[in-house]
Design an enzyme around this catalytic site. Structure first.
Site, PDB file in Angstrom:
ATOM      1  N   GLN A 254      44.045 -23.449  12.037  1.00 51.67           N
ATOM      2  CA  GLN A 254      44.128 -23.885  13.712  1.00 51.67           C
ATOM      3  C   GLN A 254      42.818 -23.704  14.089  1.00 51.67           C
ATOM      4  O   GLN A 254      42.424 -24.342  15.205  1.00 51.67           O
ATOM      5  CB  GLN A 254      45.222 -22.843  14.105  1.00 51.67           C
ATOM      6  CG  GLN A 254      46.814 -23.406  13.906  1.00 51.67           C
ATOM      7  CD  GLN A 254      46.950 -25.092  14.027  1.00 51.67           C
ATOM      8  OE1 GLN A 254      46.755 -25.367  15.300  1.00 51.67           O
ATOM      9  NE2 GLN A 254      46.886 -25.778  13.134  1.00 51.67           N
ATOM     10  N   HIS A 257      40.102 -26.481  14.969  1.00 53.16           N
ATOM     11  CA  HIS A 257      40.336 -27.691  15.860  1.00 53.16           C
ATOM     12  C   HIS A 257      39.117 -27.510  16.880  1.00 53.16           C
ATOM     13  O   HIS A 257      38.626 -28.625  17.459  1.00 53.16           O
ATOM     14  CB  HIS A 257      41.602 -27.293  16.545  1.00 53.16           C
ATOM     15  CG  HIS A 257      42.950 -28.191  15.787  1.00 53.16           C
ATOM     16  ND1 HIS A 257      42.801 -29.267  15.641  1.00 53.16           N
ATOM     17  CD2 HIS A 257      43.906 -27.238  15.439  1.00 53.16           C
ATOM     18  CE1 HIS A 257      43.743 -29.685  14.991  1.00 53.16           C
ATOM     19  NE2 HIS A 257      44.556 -28.510  14.755  1.00 53.16           N
ATOM     20  N   GLU A 321      51.454 -20.940  20.497  1.00 55.61           N
ATOM     21  CA  GLU A 321      51.728 -22.329  20.189  1.00 55.61           C
ATOM     22  C   GLU A 321      52.459 -22.238  18.889  1.00 55.61           C
ATOM     23  O   GLU A 321      53.659 -22.986  18.572  1.00 55.61           O
ATOM     24  CB  GLU A 321      50.638 -22.994  20.242  1.00 55.61           C
ATOM     25  CG  GLU A 321      50.666 -24.537  20.052  1.00 55.61           C
ATOM     26  CD  GLU A 321      49.373 -25.285  19.999  1.00 55.61           C
ATOM     27  OE1 GLU A 321      49.232 -26.611  20.022  1.00 55.61           O
ATOM     28  OE2 GLU A 321      48.414 -24.720  19.677  1.00 55.61           O
ATOM     29  N   HIS A 322      51.765 -21.847  17.802  1.00 54.76           N
ATOM     30  CA  HIS A 322      52.228 -21.898  16.489  1.00 54.76           C
ATOM     31  C   HIS A 322      52.578 -20.449  15.891  1.00 54.76           C
ATOM     32  O   HIS A 322      51.915 -19.433  16.231  1.00 54.76           O
ATOM     33  CB  HIS A 322      51.307 -22.483  15.641  1.00 54.76           C
ATOM     34  CG  HIS A 322      50.974 -23.999  16.005  1.00 54.76           C
ATOM     35  ND1 HIS A 322      49.817 -24.029  16.407  1.00 54.76           N
ATOM     36  CD2 HIS A 322      51.439 -25.087  15.650  1.00 54.76           C
ATOM     37  CE1 HIS A 322      49.519 -25.449  16.810  1.00 54.76           C
ATOM     38  NE2 HIS A 322      50.511 -26.023  16.233  1.00 54.76           N
ATOM     39  N   ASP A 355      52.276 -30.095  11.649  1.00 51.38           N
ATOM     40  CA  ASP A 355      51.118 -30.993  12.275  1.00 51.38           C
ATOM     41  C   ASP A 355      51.213 -32.519  11.758  1.00 51.38           C
ATOM     42  O   ASP A 355      50.931 -33.211  12.877  1.00 51.38           O
ATOM     43  CB  ASP A 355      49.777 -30.524  11.842  1.00 51.38           C
ATOM     44  CG  ASP A 355      49.326 -29.470  12.850  1.00 51.38           C
ATOM     45  OD1 ASP A 355      49.931 -29.238  13.818  1.00 51.38           O
ATOM     46  OD2 ASP A 355      48.081 -28.939  12.697  1.00 51.38           O
ATOM     47  N   HIS A 414      77.723 -31.451  56.981  1.00 44.52           N
ATOM     48  CA  HIS A 414      78.072 -31.374  55.499  1.00 44.52           C
ATOM     49  C   HIS A 414      79.730 -31.376  55.490  1.00 44.52           C
ATOM     50  O   HIS A 414      80.467 -32.138  54.890  1.00 44.52           O
ATOM     51  CB  HIS A 414      77.648 -30.458  54.302  1.00 44.52           C
ATOM     52  CG  HIS A 414      76.167 -30.590  54.111  1.00 44.52           C
ATOM     53  ND1 HIS A 414      74.821 -30.949  54.614  1.00 44.52           N
ATOM     54  CD2 HIS A 414      75.807 -30.695  52.572  1.00 44.52           C
ATOM     55  CE1 HIS A 414      73.895 -31.085  53.992  1.00 44.52           C
ATOM     56  NE2 HIS A 414      74.373 -31.031  52.770  1.00 44.52           N
TER      57      HIS A 414
END
Length: 431
Positions: A254, A257, A321-322, A355, A414
């Protein structure tokens, strides 16, 4: 990688240990993204071409990918690459089709029917980043759920390469997923083009893209966005049964990236912490994106904790995230995981499977947004619309409840909308 004892850190130290590297840049990023959005709204294609020259270093004559470019892209992929794309598409389609939201209709009480209808979003813009690597997998993760949902207009933007062309793998993946309109536009200018449209782009991942999404979503004339997604991040929870070389590889996978990516290991074993730090150093030397990794790994840390309960607490505080769980019995911990974009269980489930091809989605919330957001799914490409229908008998039975609650809130108009009808029903019954 720096190894820290979680128990020895005070509150400020713990916040620093879990701090994300991109957060401090957010005000500047938002300001820059807003300037780009304003320019695209004002100058349209001219601004898009200007930013292509400034940011991508290319002069574009045509923003839209031509049929000839699609055809040429197909010839540049090897048979095994084409088969891999097709296998990934099949698995993602299988998983997401099973998650298609369903319509429902039920009578909550006699004469009162409530329904939920599903409608696809008519026009969607899909953004596929490039950066230092093409991402045909992201095409699949975006385009397959949009196709299953039935979105009529699906437009895809991706940054051009230095030669002014979109990457062939991205184009082939788009074609396999049924995307016909692809534009060679990157960054915040792509989001602005898809949100507001331009002469060349029909309109309804990096941090600048996330900022642009947030800005156009906040504008009533803009477009809704899926979820906040920025630089990638991974957290690994491991005990002394984990293999150091596996954990190190997961962290590096990761971290490669983006320079602002982050990888964290939370472990109950000091011995494993030391072994992983050494394995990271060794494996990093043989990786092609070493320059990026040297920056991102500076944002990465190893935290030692006394037990797995504490590890889970740290994970939920961070909301990764992961989340990879490499322990003796990883599934036993799953029920206690509350905040994570996607979870990977056991030593034989490396994160790249999610992924690329397991079937789940890799478009996931970062920056801790996993506390409130979910990963991308078919639901993000649909709207849920409710319907209610009452018979006279249903209104006669339930109407007084609505009238009472309306007057409790001081909303007599109403109440009157209900009571007028109740009076009409009484007259009809008496006649």
């Amino acid at each position: 990688m720096q190894i820290l004892d979680w128990q020895q850190l005070d509150a400020a130290g713990r916040r620093a240990a879990l701090a994300r590297p991109a957060a401090a840049l957010q005000p500047r990023i938002l300001q820059q993204a807003q300037a780009i959005i304003d320019a695209v709204r004002s100058d349209g294609d001219a601004a898009i071409r200007r930013y292509a020259l400034e940011f991508d270093g290319v002069t574009l004559s045509d923003l839209r990918v031509s049929a000839a470019e699609f055809d040429a892209a197909r010839t540049q992929l090897a048979p095994d690459q084409l088969m891999a794309l097709q296998q990934a598409i099949a698995n993602v389609d299988c998983f997401h089709r099973a998650g298609m939201p369903t319509e429902m209709s039920l009578e909550v009480q006699p004469g009162v029917r409530c329904e939920r209808l599903i409608r696809p979003i008519g026009a969607v813009g899909l953004y596929v980043p490039a950066g230092g690597a093409p991402l045909p997998s992201t095409v699949i993760m975006l385009a397959v759920p949009a196709r299953i949902a039935g979105c009529a207009l699906r437009v895809l933007c991706t940054p051009p390469q230095r030669n002014g062309l979109a990457h062939p793998a991205v184009l082939v993946a788009a074609q396999l997923c049924g995307i016909g309109q692809v534009f060679k536009i990157g960054g915040a200018q792509a989001i602005a083009a898809m949100a507001y449209g331009s002469a060349g782009v029909p309109g309804p991942g990096n941090a600048w893209v996330t900022a642009a999404k947030q800005l156009v979503a906040a504008d009533a004339a803009g477009a809704a966005f899926d979820l906040p997604a920025g630089p990638s991040e991974v957290m690994v929870i491991a005990d002394d049964s984990a293999r150091a070389e596996f954990v190190a590889a997961d962290l590096l996978a990761q971290a490669e990236h983006d320079p602002m990516s982050q990888a964290l290991l939370i472990t109950t074993s000091v011995k494993l912490a030391v072994q992983v730090a050494e394995a990271v150093r060794e494996q990093l030397q043989n990786l092609s994106r070493r320059a990026i990794l040297q920056q991102s790994m500076a944002n990465s840390r190893i935290l030692t904790v006394p037990n797995l309960e504490e590890a889970l607490a740290v994970s939920d505080s961070y909301a990764p995230e992961h989340l990879i769980i490499e322990t003796r019995n990883p599934r036993a911990l799953l029920e206690r995981v509350q905040h994570a974009g996607s979870v990977f269980l056991g030593s034989w489930t490396p994160e790249p499977m999610g992924d690329y091809c397991s079937g789940t989605n890799h478009v996931l919330p970062t920056y801790g947004y996993a506390r409130a957001y979910s990963g991308l799914s078919v639901q993000d490409f649909t709207r849920r619309m409710t319907v209610q229908e009452l018979s006279g008998e249903g209104l006669r039975e339930l109407g007084p409840t609505a009238s009472t609650l309306a007057r409790l809130e001081g909303l007599d108009a109403h109440a009157a909308a209900v009571e007028l009808r109740l009076a009409a029903l009484r007259r009809e019954r008496a006649a």
